[in-house]
Write a protein that holds these residues in place. Structure first.
Motif, PDB file in Angstrom:
ATOM      1  N   GLU A   6     -11.396 -36.918   1.957  1.00  0.00           N
ATOM      2  CA  GLU A   6     -11.550 -36.991   3.530  1.00  0.00           C
ATOM      3  C   GLU A   6     -11.398 -38.344   4.079  1.00  0.00           C
ATOM      4  O   GLU A   6     -11.549 -39.414   3.231  1.00  0.00           O
ATOM      5  CB  GLU A   6     -12.973 -36.525   4.070  1.00  0.00           C
ATOM      6  CG  GLU A   6     -13.334 -35.092   3.471  1.00  0.00           C
ATOM      7  CD  GLU A   6     -14.188 -35.216   2.387  1.00  0.00           C
ATOM      8  OE1 GLU A   6     -14.965 -34.014   2.112  1.00  0.00           O
ATOM      9  OE2 GLU A   6     -13.772 -36.120   1.538  1.00  0.00           O
ATOM     10  N   CYS A  22      -8.472 -34.224   5.725  1.00  0.00           N
ATOM     11  CA  CYS A  22      -8.688 -33.824   4.565  1.00  0.00           C
ATOM     12  C   CYS A  22      -7.415 -33.530   3.586  1.00  0.00           C
ATOM     13  O   CYS A  22      -6.920 -32.535   4.068  1.00  0.00           O
ATOM     14  CB  CYS A  22      -9.464 -32.285   4.516  1.00  0.00           C
ATOM     15  SG  CYS A  22      -9.899 -31.820   2.884  1.00  0.00           S
ATOM     16  N   TRP A  36     -14.727 -27.294   7.093  1.00  0.00           N
ATOM     17  CA  TRP A  36     -15.679 -28.377   7.401  1.00  0.00           C
ATOM     18  C   TRP A  36     -17.056 -28.079   7.472  1.00  0.00           C
ATOM     19  O   TRP A  36     -17.262 -27.344   8.178  1.00  0.00           O
ATOM     20  CB  TRP A  36     -14.752 -29.121   8.652  1.00  0.00           C
ATOM     21  CG  TRP A  36     -13.776 -29.801   8.693  1.00  0.00           C
ATOM     22  CD1 TRP A  36     -12.324 -29.417   8.948  1.00  0.00           C
ATOM     23  CD2 TRP A  36     -13.281 -31.143   7.981  1.00  0.00           C
ATOM     24  NE1 TRP A  36     -11.422 -30.207   8.532  1.00  0.00           N
ATOM     25  CE2 TRP A  36     -11.812 -31.364   8.018  1.00  0.00           C
ATOM     26  CE3 TRP A  36     -14.162 -32.133   7.421  1.00  0.00           C
ATOM     27  CZ2 TRP A  36     -11.122 -32.658   7.622  1.00  0.00           C
ATOM     28  CZ3 TRP A  36     -13.343 -33.428   6.968  1.00  0.00           C
ATOM     29  CH2 TRP A  36     -12.082 -33.636   7.095  1.00  0.00           C
ATOM     30  N   ARG A  38     -20.996 -30.425   7.478  1.00  0.00           N
ATOM     31  CA  ARG A  38     -21.597 -31.894   7.785  1.00  0.00           C
ATOM     32  C   ARG A  38     -23.057 -31.685   7.287  1.00  0.00           C
ATOM     33  O   ARG A  38     -23.789 -30.771   7.190  1.00  0.00           O
ATOM     34  CB  ARG A  38     -21.552 -32.258   9.224  1.00  0.00           C
ATOM     35  CG  ARG A  38     -22.348 -31.253  10.165  1.00  0.00           C
ATOM     36  CD  ARG A  38     -22.170 -31.828  11.609  1.00  0.00           C
ATOM     37  NE  ARG A  38     -22.820 -30.837  12.505  1.00  0.00           N
ATOM     38  CZ  ARG A  38     -22.721 -31.004  13.932  1.00  0.00           C
ATOM     39  NH1 ARG A  38     -21.623 -31.877  14.390  1.00  0.00           N
ATOM     40  NH2 ARG A  38     -23.311 -30.402  14.698  1.00  0.00           N
ATOM     41  N   ARG A  45     -26.781 -29.297   4.297  1.00  0.00           N
ATOM     42  CA  ARG A  45     -25.415 -29.218   4.822  1.00  0.00           C
ATOM     43  C   ARG A  45     -25.094 -27.988   5.648  1.00  0.00           C
ATOM     44  O   ARG A  45     -25.662 -26.855   5.346  1.00  0.00           O
ATOM     45  CB  ARG A  45     -24.664 -29.205   3.389  1.00  0.00           C
ATOM     46  CG  ARG A  45     -23.029 -29.315   3.619  1.00  0.00           C
ATOM     47  CD  ARG A  45     -22.433 -29.714   2.578  1.00  0.00           C
ATOM     48  NE  ARG A  45     -22.792 -30.806   1.728  1.00  0.00           N
ATOM     49  CZ  ARG A  45     -22.152 -31.371   0.754  1.00  0.00           C
ATOM     50  NH1 ARG A  45     -21.041 -30.852   0.379  1.00  0.00           N
ATOM     51  NH2 ARG A  45     -22.769 -32.468  -0.089  1.00  0.00           N
ATOM     52  N   VAL A  91     -22.488 -36.898   7.418  1.00  0.00           N
ATOM     53  CA  VAL A  91     -21.497 -37.056   6.654  1.00  0.00           C
ATOM     54  C   VAL A  91     -20.785 -35.847   6.699  1.00  0.00           C
ATOM     55  O   VAL A  91     -21.093 -34.599   6.511  1.00  0.00           O
ATOM     56  CB  VAL A  91     -21.784 -37.343   5.197  1.00  0.00           C
ATOM     57  CG1 VAL A  91     -20.772 -37.302   4.222  1.00  0.00           C
ATOM     58  CG2 VAL A  91     -22.603 -38.521   5.224  1.00  0.00           C
ATOM     59  N   TYR A  92     -19.268 -35.848   6.887  1.00  0.00           N
ATOM     60  CA  TYR A  92     -18.572 -34.762   6.984  1.00  0.00           C
ATOM     61  C   TYR A  92     -17.600 -34.584   5.847  1.00  0.00           C
ATOM     62  O   TYR A  92     -17.129 -35.342   5.243  1.00  0.00           O
ATOM     63  CB  TYR A  92     -17.531 -35.037   8.378  1.00  0.00           C
ATOM     64  CG  TYR A  92     -18.206 -34.522   9.475  1.00  0.00           C
ATOM     65  CD1 TYR A  92     -19.117 -35.677   9.966  1.00  0.00           C
ATOM     66  CD2 TYR A  92     -18.102 -33.406  10.332  1.00  0.00           C
ATOM     67  CE1 TYR A  92     -19.828 -35.394  11.160  1.00  0.00           C
ATOM     68  CE2 TYR A  92     -18.611 -33.095  11.530  1.00  0.00           C
ATOM     69  CZ  TYR A  92     -19.634 -34.047  11.936  1.00  0.00           C
ATOM     70  OH  TYR A  92     -20.053 -34.078  13.154  1.00  0.00           O
ATOM     71  N   TYR A  93     -17.643 -33.008   5.307  1.00  0.00           N
ATOM     72  CA  TYR A  93     -17.129 -32.762   3.989  1.00  0.00           C
ATOM     73  C   TYR A  93     -16.082 -31.699   4.284  1.00  0.00           C
ATOM     74  O   TYR A  93     -16.217 -30.899   5.133  1.00  0.00           O
ATOM     75  CB  TYR A  93     -17.993 -32.201   3.137  1.00  0.00           C
ATOM     76  CG  TYR A  93     -19.181 -33.310   2.745  1.00  0.00           C
ATOM     77  CD1 TYR A  93     -20.373 -33.309   3.308  1.00  0.00           C
ATOM     78  CD2 TYR A  93     -19.178 -33.902   1.728  1.00  0.00           C
ATOM     79  CE1 TYR A  93     -21.361 -33.995   3.057  1.00  0.00           C
ATOM     80  CE2 TYR A  93     -20.200 -34.732   1.022  1.00  0.00           C
ATOM     81  CZ  TYR A  93     -21.226 -34.783   1.960  1.00  0.00           C
ATOM     82  OH  TYR A  93     -22.364 -35.695   1.470  1.00  0.00           O
ATOM     83  N   TRP A 111     -14.965 -29.466  -3.080  1.00  0.00           N
ATOM     84  CA  TRP A 111     -15.524 -29.991  -2.318  1.00  0.00           C
ATOM     85  C   TRP A 111     -14.709 -31.503  -2.175  1.00  0.00           C
ATOM     86  O   TRP A 111     -14.504 -31.824  -3.426  1.00  0.00           O
ATOM     87  CB  TRP A 111     -16.834 -30.095  -2.132  1.00  0.00           C
ATOM     88  CG  TRP A 111     -17.644 -28.830  -1.993  1.00  0.00           C
ATOM     89  CD1 TRP A 111     -17.912 -27.758  -3.070  1.00  0.00           C
ATOM     90  CD2 TRP A 111     -18.270 -28.463  -0.682  1.00  0.00           C
ATOM     91  NE1 TRP A 111     -18.582 -27.055  -2.312  1.00  0.00           N
ATOM     92  CE2 TRP A 111     -18.865 -27.335  -0.915  1.00  0.00           C
ATOM     93  CE3 TRP A 111     -18.463 -29.140   0.533  1.00  0.00           C
ATOM     94  CZ2 TRP A 111     -19.673 -26.573  -0.033  1.00  0.00           C
ATOM     95  CZ3 TRP A 111     -19.007 -28.399   1.506  1.00  0.00           C
ATOM     96  CH2 TRP A 111     -19.525 -26.971   1.289  1.00  0.00           C
ATOM     97  N   GLY A 114     -16.789 -36.709   1.147  1.00  0.00           N
ATOM     98  CA  GLY A 114     -17.327 -36.566   2.375  1.00  0.00           C
ATOM     99  C   GLY A 114     -16.753 -38.202   3.106  1.00  0.00           C
ATOM    100  O   GLY A 114     -16.471 -39.010   2.483  1.00  0.00           O
ATOM    101  N   GLN A 116     -18.174 -40.372   6.679  1.00  0.00           N
ATOM    102  CA  GLN A 116     -19.510 -40.626   7.420  1.00  0.00           C
ATOM    103  C   GLN A 116     -18.840 -40.808   8.815  1.00  0.00           C
ATOM    104  O   GLN A 116     -17.759 -41.497   9.274  1.00  0.00           O
ATOM    105  CB  GLN A 116     -20.165 -42.001   7.138  1.00  0.00           C
ATOM    106  CG  GLN A 116     -21.266 -42.299   8.062  1.00  0.00           C
ATOM    107  CD  GLN A 116     -22.356 -41.398   7.985  1.00  0.00           C
ATOM    108  OE1 GLN A 116     -23.013 -41.383   6.967  1.00  0.00           O
ATOM    109  NE2 GLN A 116     -22.858 -41.040   9.130  1.00  0.00           N
TER     110      GLN A 116
END
Length: 121
Positions: A6, A22, A36, A38, A45, A91-93, A111, A114, A116
């Motif tokens: 990401e 991503c 997505w 977060r 999560r 935090v986005y994954y 995965w 992540g 921020q």
């Protein structure tokens, strides 16, 4: 194996926009449902959005503000985030899964690490 990386996170003021990317490597993600998620400090999560052959699905908290898209030629998935709020700080994954339903349940095969996102008020 699929590796997901990401990028695009950062600090933005409330009302601003960010676009997360991503990038996938290892194999094509065109056959995967891509999601997505977060995770805010002290919270679990949570699902944000998923894109698959059947369409896009969004969490109620981001509907109308976030847009998920994919570029299979670039093996990349995006999350356009507009009208950001302080509560979007997390935090986005990104992740890859077999179906949209599994992705929404966080049952993903791969995965990323992540990125921020911080939204100041």
């Amino acid at each position: 194996q699929v590796q997901l990386v990401e990028s695009g996170g950062g600090l933005v003021q409330a009302g601003g926009s960010l676009r997360l990317s991503c990038a996938a490597s290892g194999r094509t993600i065109s056959s995967y449902a891509m999601g997505w998620f977060r995770q805010a400090p002290g919270k679990e999560r949570e699902f944000v959005a998923v894109i698959s052959w059947s369409g896009d699905i969004y969490a109620d908290s981001v509907k109308g503000r976030f847009t998920i898209s994919r570029d299979n030629a670039k093996n990349t998935v995006y999350l356009q985030m507009n009208s950001l709020k302080p509560e979007d700080t997390a935090v986005y994954y990104c992740a890859a899964g077999g179906t949209s339903a599994r992705v929404r349940r966080l049952e993903c095969d791969y995965w990323g690490q992540g990125t921020q996102v911080t939204v100041s008020s």
